[in-house]
Enzyme design. Structure first.
Site, PDB file in Angstrom:
ATOM      1  N   VAL B  38     -22.550  -6.627  -4.219  1.00 59.08           N
ATOM      2  CA  VAL B  38     -23.625  -6.240  -3.334  1.00 59.08           C
ATOM      3  C   VAL B  38     -24.935  -5.982  -4.164  1.00 59.08           C
ATOM      4  O   VAL B  38     -25.016  -5.356  -5.255  1.00 59.08           O
ATOM      5  CB  VAL B  38     -23.081  -4.764  -2.888  1.00 59.08           C
ATOM      6  N   ASP B  39     -25.858  -6.758  -3.636  1.00 57.90           N
ATOM      7  CA  ASP B  39     -27.218  -6.609  -4.309  1.00 57.90           C
ATOM      8  C   ASP B  39     -27.961  -5.348  -4.001  1.00 57.90           C
ATOM      9  O   ASP B  39     -27.470  -4.413  -3.106  1.00 57.90           O
ATOM     10  CB  ASP B  39     -28.057  -7.908  -3.996  1.00 57.90           C
ATOM     11  N   SER B  40     -29.147  -4.901  -4.421  1.00 57.26           N
ATOM     12  CA  SER B  40     -29.610  -3.648  -4.392  1.00 57.26           C
ATOM     13  C   SER B  40     -29.990  -3.475  -3.040  1.00 57.26           C
ATOM     14  O   SER B  40     -29.911  -2.339  -2.491  1.00 57.26           O
ATOM     15  CB  SER B  40     -30.689  -3.270  -5.528  1.00 57.26           C
TER      16      SER B  40
END
Lengths: 407, 81
Positions: B38-40
């Site tokens: 999960v990216d930022s």
């Protein structure tokens, strides 16, 4: 010694089809991609017709990706994937540091901006999506294509309204000639079929209001023309150094032999009435290409179906080319794809050169008395096309002319 | 008031929707960034969706402490109380 640049891949998604082949087939058959807008939001608008994408690009990319891409970015990605696969480069070992992307847009992620503004008003700032900026920034399409292809020679996004798609080709040509890349994926994209942009263009009195007869609304050079029809879509081509293409045995559609870009310095939206900037762009493109004007047998004209613009271009073509070329306006079928127009029309021009077939201009039933050049009307024309010209002009006074020749 | 299992299941639903994470991969020991990819920006979406779903506030300064699904479950359980 100039670098020879060739077209080795094409991809498109337009109101005529979800790929380049179906778009081209529909063009050659003279089909209209314009239809009535049945959405509830459209019913109060003065203009209720548009060229909507034949295939929803959200269905052509994966679900999570679709959430993070504006519709114009989805369309660009679909077209770029097709062009990349078509070029055969997907199967070869590409030096990513020699691969560039130039994909522009006229307006950019307006649908995202407007949708997020609705969320801001209704639910407050914390509900605004963190993906909003990458979705609405005008370089978002180029950046996403560059990311997917891991292009590292430079990713650029010209913005010049309806000249954008053609200007992208010029920037790509310059990149290749300057030795900054061996391959450049170039094109344009647009998707603003939405009440605000439509109301705004309608307020300019720039659009056709032939709401009861959508397929016949886009009618370049016809006496009864009353403005352009908005369309959405994307066109992308793979441009490559000819020696690079030859070394890998690539199929070559055509050469991008030369280009010219000028600006009018005349009016923010009206073209120069004598087409002065267009004449200079065409002359520059021919000079750059080293092509004699008599060899240009075909012109894919900008011709958007507006009263002033269509005839200004005719005057420009008279002055810059003479009277021998066969013209067409594929916008009669696609509508006006704004920032994607020059790219989709480049593809039509490239395929006209490649196949020796000029798609027709539909709806040209009662030609304007000032139209005194040969237009392929109603039916496709089968002729050898050693060289062809693609014109694009944009609000702001941008003029771009591209010369494609047979490989 | 959602139970521990309900919160985990709710987070799995959100993660599937916003980040395409397979719900079967979601477990308390999994790290959002390292295990679930999960990216930022997507993490911001997950937090906002979780606030809405469970009726809690998760301040930005807390988000950096939520390394794993279990951390988030603990925080939401406490915040509901």
């Amino acid at each position: 010694m100039t670098v020879d640049v060739v077209v080795t891949g094409i991809g498109a998604t337009t109101p005529l089809g979800g790929d380049a082949a179906s778009t081209w087939d529909a063009m050659v058959a003279g089909r209209s991609g314009v239809s009535a807008l049945t959405q509830e939001w459209a019913q109060q608008l003065p203009v209720r017709i548009a060229g909507q994408l034949a295939v929803d690009p959200a269905q052509q990319v994966d679900r999570v990706q679709a959430r993070r891409l504006d519709r114009c970015e989805q369309a660009a990605l679909v077209a770029a994937r097709e062009a990349w696969a078509d070029s055969g480069l997907a199967d070869s070992d590409v030096d990513r540091e020699r691969l560039g992307v130039v994909i522009g847009t006229g307006i950019g992620g307006a649908l995202t901006l407007l949708a997020q503004d609705d969320i801001l008003e209704a639910s407050g700032p914390r509900r605004v999506s963190p993906h909003t900026i990458p979705m609405l920034m005008p370089n978002g399409s180029a950046a996403n294509v560059g990311l997917e292809l891991q292009a590292r020679a430079g990713v650029h996004s010209p913005v010049s309204a309806c000249a954008t798609g053609a200007e992208s080709m010029v920037w790509a040509l310059d990149m290749l000639r300057a030795g900054r890349a061996d391959i450049v994926v170039a094109g344009g994209t647009e998707a603003v079929v939405h009440p605000l942009p439509m109301a705004a263009f309608a307020s300019m009195r720039a659009m056709s209001t032939r709401n009861d007869d959508p397929e016949r609304a886009s009618r370049p050079w016809d006496t009864a023309r009353d403005g352009f029809v908005l369309g959405e879509g994307s066109g992308v081509v793979v441009l490559e150094r000819a020696d690079h293409a030859r070394a890998r045995g690539a199929r070559v559609y055509a050469r991008l032999a030369g280009a010219g870009m000028t600006s009018d310095g005349y009016d923010i939206v009206q073209p120069h009435p004598e087409g002065d900037g267009a004449v200079r762009a065409i002359a520059a493109a021919l000079r750059d290409a080293g092509v004699d004007r008599r060899d240009v047998m075909h012109v894919n004209a900008h011709a958007t179906s507006t009263p002033v613009g269509d005839i200004a271009e005719i005057k420009a073509l008279h002055r810059a080319l003479g009277e021998h070329a066969v013209l067409t306006s594929t916008k009669s079928m696609t509508g006006h794809l704004l920032g994607a127009a020059g790219a989709v029309e480049s593809i039509a021009t490239i395929l006209a050169v490649y196949h020796g077939v000029i798609p027709p201009t539909i709806n040209l039933e009662d030609p304007d008395p000032e139209l005194d050049l040969d237009v392929a009307t109603h039916k496709a024309r089968h002729v050898e096309v050693p060289a062809a010209l693609n014109n694009s002009f944009g609000f702001g006074g941008h003029n771009a002319a591209l010369v494609f020749t047979r490989a | 008031m959602a139970t521990r299992d309900e919160i985990t299941a709710g987070l799995a639903e959100i993660l599937e929707e916003v980040a395409g994470v397979n719900p079967d991969d979601v477990a308390e020991g999994k790290s959002f960034t390292e295990d679930l990819d999960v990216d930022s920006l997507s993490m911001v979406e997950v937090v906002v969706a979780a606030e809405e779903k469970f009726g809690v506030k998760i301040p930005d300064e807390e988000v950096q402490n939520l390394k794993t699904v279990g951390d988030a479950v603990d925080y939401i359980l406490k915040a509901q109380a």
